[in-house]
Design a protein around this motif. Structure first.
Motif, short mmCIF file in Angstrom:
data_model
loop_
_atom_site.label_atom_id
_atom_site.label_comp_id
_atom_site.label_asym_id
_atom_site.label_seq_id
_atom_site.Cartn_x
_atom_site.Cartn_y
_atom_site.Cartn_z
N UNK A 832 -20.23 48.79 34.31
CA UNK A 832 -21.53 47.54 34.47
C UNK A 832 -22.60 47.65 33.96
N UNK A 833 -23.03 48.80 33.51
CA UNK A 833 -24.32 48.96 32.30
C UNK A 833 -24.15 48.27 31.01
N UNK A 834 -22.69 48.68 30.60
CA UNK A 834 -22.47 47.90 29.52
C UNK A 834 -22.53 46.35 29.28
N UNK A 835 -21.92 45.75 30.30
CA UNK A 835 -21.66 44.35 30.35
C UNK A 835 -22.99 43.76 30.58
N UNK A 836 -23.89 44.33 31.42
CA UNK A 836 -25.48 43.71 31.45
C UNK A 836 -26.28 44.07 30.29
N UNK A 837 -25.96 44.86 29.55
CA UNK A 837 -26.76 45.14 28.19
C UNK A 837 -27.04 44.09 27.36
N UNK A 838 -28.14 43.92 26.80
CA UNK A 838 -28.42 42.99 25.92
C UNK A 838 -28.07 43.68 24.44
N UNK A 839 -27.79 44.98 24.36
CA UNK A 839 -27.72 45.44 22.90
C UNK A 839 -26.62 44.88 22.13
N UNK A 840 -26.68 44.71 20.86
CA UNK A 840 -25.19 44.39 19.81
C UNK A 840 -24.27 45.66 20.02
N UNK A 841 -23.25 45.43 19.90
CA UNK A 841 -22.23 46.49 19.74
C UNK A 841 -22.42 47.11 18.41
N UNK A 842 -22.25 48.67 18.41
CA UNK A 842 -22.17 49.20 17.14
C UNK A 842 -21.03 48.79 16.21
N UNK A 843 -21.06 48.67 15.00
CA UNK A 843 -20.08 48.11 14.03
C UNK A 843 -19.38 49.20 13.40
N UNK A 844 -19.39 50.60 13.76
CA UNK A 844 -18.63 51.58 12.93
C UNK A 844 -17.16 51.35 13.27
N UNK A 845 -16.75 50.82 14.22
CA UNK A 845 -14.98 50.74 14.61
C UNK A 845 -14.57 49.42 14.30
N UNK A 846 -15.46 48.49 13.70
CA UNK A 846 -14.94 47.22 13.32
C UNK A 846 -14.40 47.09 11.85
N UNK A 847 -14.61 47.99 11.06
CA UNK A 847 -14.43 47.50 9.73
C UNK A 847 -13.56 48.62 9.04
N UNK A 848 -12.36 49.08 9.27
CA UNK A 848 -11.67 50.25 8.73
C UNK A 848 -11.23 49.69 7.40
N UNK A 849 -11.30 51.16 6.54
CA UNK A 849 -10.67 51.03 5.27
C UNK A 849 -11.58 50.01 4.37
N UNK A 850 -12.80 50.12 4.66
CA UNK A 850 -13.57 49.08 3.77
C UNK A 850 -14.48 50.08 2.92
N UNK A 851 -14.43 49.65 1.53
CA UNK A 851 -15.02 50.20 0.49
C UNK A 851 -16.58 49.65 0.16
N UNK A 852 -17.19 50.35 -0.37
CA UNK A 852 -18.71 49.64 -0.71
C UNK A 852 -18.28 48.82 -1.92
#
Length: 913
Positions: A832-852
């Motif tokens: 419930x706290x996460x659903x009501x939070x205004x903070x953006x989601x962390x992005x460390x999970x969303x971009x696997x196998x990415x090279x700079x």
């Protein structure tokens, strides 16, 4: 009603003067309307007079008390004046109970056992005992009415006291009215009571003198009040001070000092300072010469009493002069040190010291020298040293430092010690081991262990050269001090093995029964233990360190070890124990000369961290931001960076990625300037994690490449932090199996050593990675273990930080019987706290196998790693040699390397080969 000298539970005597209202001025202006408002309190729970200094809060309440006591059939009234030292909860409540004693004789003895056993432990049940005791006395006294006046509540800044006193205020017997004076609004959550009319609030606007009241103080000589000249001057003076009672008194005194008062206040454009400062200067000029000489000649004293003034000025009538000044109630204010100690009020102090600075320089030095002698004779070494420095008697300064530096360290008076040593001629450092050891203590107090170590080595060298000049006992003692300080430097620097090795040598040096030196040895042991890999061992050592330091009266060692102990409790997930220890540290705030002392903030940093762990981010920001700002002005680098890290983590949890990174960059910059390597490494690891969550993956990767802390580093806390941060970075760049292997190893180690805080974070990280990799069953198993671990202390922050990606994992538990109800309820709360939070989601999970690197840069990188030259790269890829060179420069910059060897290592970690 008065209150005689009273003895509290442990046998110490309370200061009787704190229960006496200040005398009412002889020229008191009757505040009839305010007194009538105060007297109409039948339906009020409390009265609050809130206004800045000089508005007459204390005078109003004191005169109200006199009126109550002079009339028959009025309630009993008692008085209590608070001081900064009353920030200790046990001390505060002992004084408060003593102030209540006149209402019900014998009442304090009824609450003594409860107060003694619970007040020091942060247990609020003793407040219930006080309330019940008062209620019983109320019935016995046939419904008698009582008024308790508490003066200067603004000096209290201990959150524990505020909480318990708020409870007392709301639940006090209905016959007790509490009147409070304060310069600031007390944090007692009284807004609702004020709104319901249950608290009478008097503010600075109520306390201003109106023109009729101000005019009562103006009786100039040689001029009738109704004359046009007086009226014009009065109007100008009144408008200048805007009804401020202290300013009105100053203006009145200035008028009385002039035979012709017209024109004493020039046009505002002529002021070189404030109008009030002008009035003070003008009033001084009009005083008789003997009175003015006494005021100016003693103004350099920050505290004064008649015997001190007699000695400094070589006279015998100081007591008479001080009594006359006190009757005027304008220049002097009594201090809470007991009878006879005073200080000059502001703005008198500023004006008088300005006049003193214009006196003959040799006379100024002579006065300071005599003051130093007096304070040293009466065992006040801090004041003696300060005045010796002002007199520039450097041999005496060196003698006072050599004699008292251990006591100054014991009292955490590092600022005084540092200032004296900074001005001491360097020749003294070349001949005195004790001067160098004093400098080392001062530097350790400002978290500069490497600089401190230099002075310890100088002291050792002087001892080896001139050792024969010392008695055997003195020489052994100094050698033991050197070892204790070296061990402390090692502990502060995170060199655990080296610190313990030095500590093992100390018994051979025969420190004997010296409790204070032994407490510094335990400070070193605590600093080393705080960074050890095994928290159980560390906690055991730190508990012993706390006990030894407390028995020795070494406040510095005591509070530092309390801080490290609380940090370890947080690390193992024991938040209740950490909170208990943090409150103990906070309760000692009154033991210091100033709130700005770095050690006064340690308890608050702990409390802020606990708020953060429990997900109370707003309260955490409030506490930590204040502590960070105060610590940033001190030399306590490690503690400042700890506060900054905690604040940055809270900001990150609220989605304030930019603010959190700015907080850490500022802390890292400060730590780099002060060579606080370990603290910088810790802050950098957290910064990399926050950058990764914000989508700045290249920055996080560069940190991983540059960080040279290994998983088996002797500083266990730092090593664990680095493993956690690297696991997130590795997963973000597609090295999921390697990230999971690191986390599994850390989980096994943390389970064995019961590092539950680290274990909880590792379990949540593992669950998130497994879930993102499609291994749902394993992810749920890891999340289940994490919820079981977090449920007892309700630690929710590690879950909240993962944002909405954690919800699918949590939603499996509330309706399942796989977990007890407590864990299922926690899962619901977090979701419930996460659903009501205004903070953006962390992005460390969303971009696997990415090279700079771009696709073309990856092609170039593979060839460079294979040993190709720029020309060979250009020929293989069909590009120009200049383009190949440009790609190479870009690759080096993105990967944070400067040569081919570094490129090979970086590319291997990115799986580009």
């Amino acid at each position: 009603m008065g209150c005689a000298n009273t003895t509290i539970i442990d046998g110490r005597t309370l200061a009787a003067t704190k229960f006496e209202a200040p005398p009412v001025p002889s020229d008191l202006v009757a505040r009839t309307s305010l007194i009538e408002r105060l007297s109409d309190y039948a339906d009020k729970k409390a009265i609050m007079a809130i206004a800045p200094s000089g508005f007459g809060k204390t005078t109003l309440l004191s005169s109200w008390k006199s009126i109550i006591e002079s009339q028959a059939g009025q309630p009993s009234v008692s008085w209590l004046t608070l001081d900064e030292i009353d920030n200790d909860p046990a001390r505060f409540w002992n004084y408060l109970v003593a102030a209540l004693e006149p209402f019900a004789p014998g009442f304090r003895s009824l609450t003594a056992n409860t107060l003694s056993s619970n007040a020091d432990e942060g247990d609020d049940y003793f407040v219930d005992a006080i309330i019940n005791g008062l209620e019983a006395a109320h019935r016995k006294e046939n419904e008698a009415s009582w008024v308790l006046i508490i003066d200067d509540y603004h000096v209290i800044d201990n959150a524990e006291i505020h909480a318990s006193f708020k409870y007392f205020l709301r639940n006090a017997p209905r016959n007790l009215r509490i009147a409070i004076s304060s310069r600031t609004i007390p944090p007692l959550s009284t807004e609702s009571l004020i709104a319901r009319g249950q608290i009478l609030a008097i503010d600075h606007n109520d306390l201003r003198f109106d023109k009729d009241e101000a005019e009562l103080l103006f009786s100039p000589s040689g001029q009738e009040k109704d004359s046009p000249g007086f009226r014009d001057e009065f109007e100008r003076l009144y408008e200048t001070v805007n009804g401020w009672p202290a300013g009105v008194r100053l203006a009145s005194a200035a008028l009385k000092a002039h035979e012709n008062p017209i024109g004493i206040l020039p046009d505002p454009s002529a002021f070189h300072s404030s109008p009030v400062a002008f009035l003070v200067d003008d009033l001084l000029a009009a005083l008789p010469l003997p009175s003015r000489d006494f005021l100016v000649s003693t103004s350099f004293l920050r505290k004064m009493c008649a015997p001190l003034c007699d000695y400094v000025l070589e006279r015998s009538d100081s007591e008479t002069v001080i009594e006359a000044l006190q009757r005027e109630n304008l220049v002097l204010e009594p201090l809470a040190r007991g009878n006879g100690w005073f200080a000059y009020r502001s703005p008198w102090a500023e004006a008088l010291r300005k006049a003193f600075s214009r006196c003959d320089l040799s006379e100024q030095k002579r006065f300071h020298a005599r003051a130093s002698n007096w304070f040293e004779r009466y065992n006040m070494p801090g004041d003696a040293l300060a005045h010796a420095c002002a007199s520039k008697e450097w041999d005496r300064v060196a003698w006072l430092i050599e004699k008292n530096y251990m006591a100054f360290a014991n009292q955490s008076r590092f600022k005084l010690l540092s200032k004296a040593l900074q001005n001491l001629p360097r020749s003294h450092f070349g001949s005195s081991p004790r001067i160098n050891l004093a400098q080392a203590f001062a530097l350790i107090g400002s978290d500069s262990p490497q600089e401190a170590l230099y002075y310890v080595r100088v002291a050792e060298r002087l001892l080896s050269v001139n050792g024969s000049a010392y008695r055997d006992s003195d020489r052994d003692r100094l050698r033991a001090e050197c070892l204790a300080l070296k061990a402390t430097c090692a502990g502060q620097s995170g060199k655990v093995v080296e610190g313990r090795s030095i500590i093992d040598k100390l018994p051979k040096e025969g420190i004997g029964d010296d409790r204070f030196l032994r407490s510094w040895v335990y400070t070193a042991a605590g600093a080393s233990a705080a960074r050890a890999k095994n928290p159980g061992e560390a906690i055991s050592i730190l508990r012993e360190c706390v006990t030894v330091a407390k028995s020795a009266g070494n406040v510095t060692s005591y509070l530092i070890n309390l801080y490290f102990l609380a940090r370890h409790y947080i690390d193992i997930g024991a938040l209740a124990l950490a909170e208990e220890v943090g409150l103990k540290a906070a309760s000692h705030r009154g033991a210091f000369d100033t709130k700005q002392n770095i050690l006064t903030q340690l308890g608050n940093v702990i409390i802020g961290m606990i708020f953060y762990k429990r997900g109370d981010f707003d309260r955490a920001v409030e506490v930590l931001d204040e502590s960070r700002r105060i610590l940033s002005r001190s030399k306590g680098t490690e503690f400042y960076i700890d506060a900054a890290i905690a604040l940055a983590l809270v900001q990150r949890s609220r989605g304030e990625y930019t603010a959190s990174q700015a907080t850490l960059h500022e802390a890292i910059g400060s730590g780099g300037e002060k060579q606080a390597k370990r603290s910088v490494l810790v802050a950098s690891a957290y910064l990399a994690r926050i950058q990764l969550d914000a989508g700045q993956k290249a920055s996080a990767y560069r940190w991983m490449i540059d960080c040279d802390v290994s998983a088996d580093d002797e500083d266990g806390t730092l090593a664990d932090l680095v493993v956690l941060a690297r696991a997130r970075v590795k997963h973000a760049y597609g090295k999921t199996d390697e990230a999971l292997a690191d986390l599994n190893s850390l989980i096994a180690d943390s389970s064995e050593t019961r590092k539950n805080g680290t274990l909880l974070s590792a379990l949540v990280y593992r669950a998130m990675i497994l879930g993102a990799s499609g291994r749902k069953d394993s992810a749920l198993a890891s999340m289940r273990t994490a919820l079981e671990l977090a449920s007892e202390e309700r630690i929710i922050q590690p879950f909240l930080d993962e944002g909405s990606p954690i919800i699918p994992l949590l939603e499996r538990f509330p309706e399942s019987n796989a977990l007890p109800e407590q864990e299922r309820e926690l899962a619901r709360t977090i979701a419930d706290r996460v659903r009501n939070a205004q903070a953006p989601d962390p992005q460390w999970l969303s971009a696997k196998a990415v090279s700079p690197l771009t696709e073309r840069e990856s092609d170039v990188c593979k060839l460079l790693v294979a040993g190709y030259s720029n020309k060979e790269v250009a020929r293989s890829l069909g590009i120009s040699e200049n383009t190949a060179h440009t790609h190479r420069s870009s690759i080096y910059a993105k990967l944070g390397v400067s040569n081919r060897k570094g490129l090979v290592e970086a590319a291997g970690k990115l799986l580009l080969t």
